[in-house]
Design a protein around this motif. Sequence first.
Motif, short mmCIF file in Angstrom:
data_model
loop_
_atom_site.label_atom_id
_atom_site.label_comp_id
_atom_site.label_asym_id
_atom_site.label_seq_id
_atom_site.Cartn_x
_atom_site.Cartn_y
_atom_site.Cartn_z
N ASP A 1 0.89 -1.25 0.10
CA ASP A 1 -0.02 0.09 0.05
C ASP A 1 0.77 1.25 -0.04
N PHE A 2 1.84 1.46 -1.02
CA PHE A 2 2.49 2.51 -1.20
C PHE A 2 1.72 3.58 -1.66
N VAL B 1 18.85 2.03 -7.05
CA VAL B 1 19.33 1.33 -5.74
C VAL B 1 17.86 1.50 -4.88
N THR B 2 17.66 0.29 -4.21
CA THR B 2 16.56 0.41 -3.40
C THR B 2 16.86 -0.26 -2.08
N ARG B 3 16.49 0.14 -1.00
CA ARG B 3 16.80 -0.16 0.44
C ARG B 3 15.32 -0.08 1.09
N VAL B 4 14.94 -1.03 1.73
CA VAL B 4 13.67 -1.57 2.40
C VAL B 4 13.99 -0.86 3.90
N LEU B 5 12.88 -0.01 4.28
CA LEU B 5 12.88 0.55 5.67
C LEU B 5 11.62 -0.04 6.43
N ASP B 6 11.87 -0.15 8.05
CA ASP B 6 10.88 -0.51 8.63
C ASP B 6 10.37 0.63 9.39
N LEU B 7 8.91 1.05 9.20
CA LEU B 7 8.18 2.25 9.45
C LEU B 7 7.61 1.97 10.77
N THR B 8 7.56 0.84 11.60
CA THR B 8 6.70 0.35 12.50
C THR B 8 6.87 1.28 13.79
N LEU C 1 6.47 5.37 0.99
CA LEU C 1 5.91 5.02 2.24
C LEU C 1 4.47 4.33 2.14
N GLY C 2 4.41 3.35 3.07
CA GLY C 2 3.27 2.79 2.88
C GLY C 2 2.22 3.51 3.84
N SER C 3 0.98 3.10 3.83
CA SER C 3 0.09 4.05 4.45
C SER C 3 -0.22 3.74 6.04
N GLY C 4 0.49 2.63 6.20
CA GLY C 4 0.23 2.02 7.83
C GLY C 4 -1.19 1.87 8.36
N SER C 5 -2.06 1.44 7.48
CA SER C 5 -3.36 1.24 7.87
C SER C 5 -3.67 -0.38 7.89
N THR C 6 -2.56 -1.14 7.88
CA THR C 6 -2.41 -2.43 8.51
C THR C 6 -0.75 -2.80 8.78
N ALA C 7 -0.76 -3.71 9.65
CA ALA C 7 0.76 -4.01 9.96
C ALA C 7 1.55 -4.38 8.80
N ALA C 8 0.75 -4.79 7.80
CA ALA C 8 1.70 -5.17 6.48
C ALA C 8 1.84 -3.84 5.73
N ARG C 9 1.47 -2.79 5.90
CA ARG C 9 1.64 -1.63 5.31
C ARG C 9 2.48 -0.59 6.06
N ARG C 10 3.56 -1.24 6.73
CA ARG C 10 4.26 -0.39 7.55
C ARG C 10 5.69 -0.34 7.10
N ARG C 11 6.05 -0.52 5.76
CA ARG C 11 7.16 -0.56 5.00
C ARG C 11 7.62 0.85 4.24
N GLY C 12 8.71 1.18 4.10
CA GLY C 12 9.02 2.24 3.33
C GLY C 12 10.17 1.72 2.49
N VAL C 13 10.42 2.36 1.14
CA VAL C 13 11.63 2.16 0.40
C VAL C 13 12.27 3.49 0.09
N LEU C 14 13.71 3.36 0.08
CA LEU C 14 14.48 4.55 -0.54
C LEU C 14 15.06 4.20 -1.62
N TRP C 15 14.91 4.98 -2.74
CA TRP C 15 15.35 4.67 -4.00
C TRP C 15 16.25 5.65 -4.33
N GLN C 16 17.43 5.50 -4.94
CA GLN C 16 18.23 6.37 -5.51
C GLN C 16 19.07 5.78 -6.57
N ALA C 17 19.13 6.22 -7.89
CA ALA C 17 19.74 5.96 -8.87
C ALA C 17 19.67 4.39 -9.09
#
Length: 278
Positions: A72-73, A105-112, A87-103
């Motif tokens: 749910d980005f 390259v991606t990196r997953v983030l925990d937004l919990t 960033l995910g919406s946070g409306s469920t526990a599965a939607r608390r992730r983000g991704v940083l994208w640059q050139a």
Amino acid sequence: MSQTPLVLQPLAQLQVAAASALVCAGDLLYLLADDELLLQRYDLNGVFIDQQPLLAGSLPSAAKARKRLKPDFEMLCQLPDGALLALGSGSTAARRRGVLWQAGVTRVLDLTALYLALESQLQDLNLEGAVVQGEHLWLAQRGNSAGSINALIRLDLATLMQQLAGAGLDAEVLRAVHAVELGTLHGVPLSFTDLCLDAQGRLLFAAAAEATKSSYHDGACLGSAVGCWHAGQVQSLWPLAGEAKIEGLCRVADGSLRLVNDPDSREARSWLYRLVLP
């Protein structure tokens, strides 16, 4: 609210069915869809360029399963170093992730940790807009469920940039939560769907009038509006002609806006629109 609806100029049909966030960087548009794992690029007229996965794997095609498992980005913003933050919406526990994208390259983030802190202040968390403004990063809470409110959330950008070097974001980035009253459109409450900045650096927002009391289940959309929030209040609010549920907007170099809609159906495609504010 202005009484004369503004007419959207359709530019192109997009290669997603649930466009949810839009950023302009130079002469490129970066697009998210809330039921995909992809970041897409288009030109300013909606011509598709390419796409890249933000998360590994795939989502099921069955609607209910896809809705349950999607990240749910709903938010995309460009950071001062040029990176894009999804960033995910946070409306469920599965939607608390983000991704940083640059050139590429991606990196997953925990937004919990950050989202749990926000849930202590906001009922039925459902974040749907993000933009950098000076020393802050703003998030928009979509108050489209029973008992929830629209709100603008102010994060400290310097602290956020430091935390992005790690695994995720926590409550230390949080500075303030501002409740915002948006009123109604055709008798249905308006709720935030995205943020960007105008030419003066003020917050512009998109809002939709969706007839639902749930942050999870969709409802009929009676229309959308674009507004300006500045100095702690809504300064302007322009209704849009038609019933498109606008979920993303950004400003391009000539001062016009680009907007995208979510038709809430896998059988339909989202559209890119152009709009010039009065």
